[in-house]
Design an enzyme around this catalytic site. Structure first.
Site, PDB file in Angstrom:
ATOM      1  N   ARG A  35     -55.026  -7.239 -72.390  1.00  9.77           N
ATOM      2  CA  ARG A  35     -54.738  -5.949 -71.757  1.00  9.77           C
ATOM      3  C   ARG A  35     -53.241  -5.814 -71.497  1.00  9.77           C
ATOM      4  NH1 ARG A  35     -58.764  -6.149 -66.831  1.00  9.77           N
ATOM      5  NH2 ARG A  35     -57.504  -4.381 -66.137  1.00  9.77           N
ATOM      6  N   CYS A  66     -51.963  -6.303 -61.060  1.00 12.70           N
ATOM      7  CA  CYS A  66     -53.171  -6.530 -61.867  1.00 12.70           C
ATOM      8  C   CYS A  66     -53.695  -5.177 -62.308  1.00 12.70           C
ATOM      9  CB  CYS A  66     -54.212  -7.329 -61.079  1.00 12.70           C
ATOM     10  SG  CYS A  66     -54.794  -6.504 -59.577  1.00 12.70           S
TER      11      CYS A  66
END
Length: 315
Positions: A191, A272
């Site tokens: 990601r 995150c």
């Protein structure tokens, strides 16, 4: 029964928890699951939890966000109100755990520590580790606690980074600018690179310029346990050992930069997907003695959703 006094560790083991006087503790199940997960934390709490525990919903104890983001840091007033409802006073030792092992409990710990409630710890390995040690659990609604008094605390403003601060820092290369803050991204590497999609529909993957990929799973150890009645062994996570934490940090940053971080010569910002697992990196760094750490509260969900954000992708 033992007590840590005012010097409460960030992390305790099941054995340490069993040795504490539970009448003087506030135990909170801070379990949270990803938006695409079929698991329901509150329902699981009703099915099974540590004796005397209450359920802490990190999405309910949160401030409103302009983009509608979940589990953002609460206001001091809302934090104090939540503590009072849980029967938590400023002198209470708060034990936080989750059902993954170590996943969402560090975020809850980060919240308590940000408001100066240092009498707080997470249970390493969470509920699965507690059960693996043969410790008692119960089911049903939590027992109602007597409401406590909790004065509105002061919030450490330097522990949180805003979008504007992150955007300004993205123009600064930490390898050339000693004052630039080093952003550590706790999402999976795919990601971060942009190779894999985000779990939130319509959100671009990729990363903040000059940020470093440090998946939160690299700070954890996976354990296997067998519980009576289970068809197959289960797994859970614990925080990695101090030596493993140091090695992981050096692998991600290089020894020279890792030494700067540990010596307090470089401020670190953890990020995150939504501000949850960034706290796992925060916890690991704190366990290494790192003090100069902030957390980007809205993290990638807030950053990538805004027009004008600089997004990099790389292999």
């Amino acid at each position: 029964m033992s007590s840590f006094g005012d010097n409460c560790p960030l992390v305790i083991t099941p054995r340490q928890l069993t040795d504490l006087d539970h009448s003087k503790l506030s135990i909170l199940d801070a379990s949270w699951h990803m938006p695409n997960s079929p698991r329901k934390a509150r329902e699981e709490f009703l099915q099974k939890h540590i004796q005397g525990a209450q359920y802490l919903d990190l999405d309910e104890v949160a401030s409103e966000h302009e983009l509608g983001l979940k589990h953002m840091m609460p206001s001091p007033e809302k934090f104090a109100q939540a503590c009072e409802q849980f029967g938590i006073s400023p002198t209470s030792h708060v034990i936080l755990y989750d059902t993954h092992g170590v996943f969402s409990s560090p975020r809850a710990l980060f919240m308590f520590r940000a408001f100066g409630h240092n009498r707080s710890s997470i249970l390493d390995g969470g509920l699965p580790n507690w059960e693996a040690h043969g410790c008692p659990v119960e089911s049903g609604e939590a027992q109602q606690r007597e409401k406590a008094s909790y004065p509105v605390p002061q919030f450490d403003q330097d522990i949180i980074r805003s979008y504007e601060q992150i955007l300004g820092n993205a123009d600064r290369d930490p390898s050339k600018d000693p004052a630039a803050e080093l952003v550590l991204d706790a999402r999976p590497a795919g990601r971060w690179s942009g190779k894999d999609p985000e779990p939130r529909p319509g959100l671009s993957s990729g990363h903040i310029p000059h940020s470093v990929s440090l998946p939160f799973s690299a700070f954890l150890m996976k354990r296997t346990y067998t519980h009576a009645g289970d068809a197959a062994p289960g797994t859970y996570t614990e925080l990695a050992s101090p030596s493993a934490l140091h090695s992981t940090l050096e692998e991600a940053l290089g020894k020279e930069t890792a030494d700067e971080v540990r010596a307090g010569k470089r401020r670190v910002v953890t990020s995150c997907g939504s501000g949850m697992t960034a706290a796992v990196i925060w916890l690991g760094l704190k366990q290494m003695g790192v003090e100069k750490i902030s957390l980007y509260d809205e993290s990638w969900t807030g950053y990538a959703a805004r027009e004008g954000s600089k997004i990099e992708k790389s292999e």
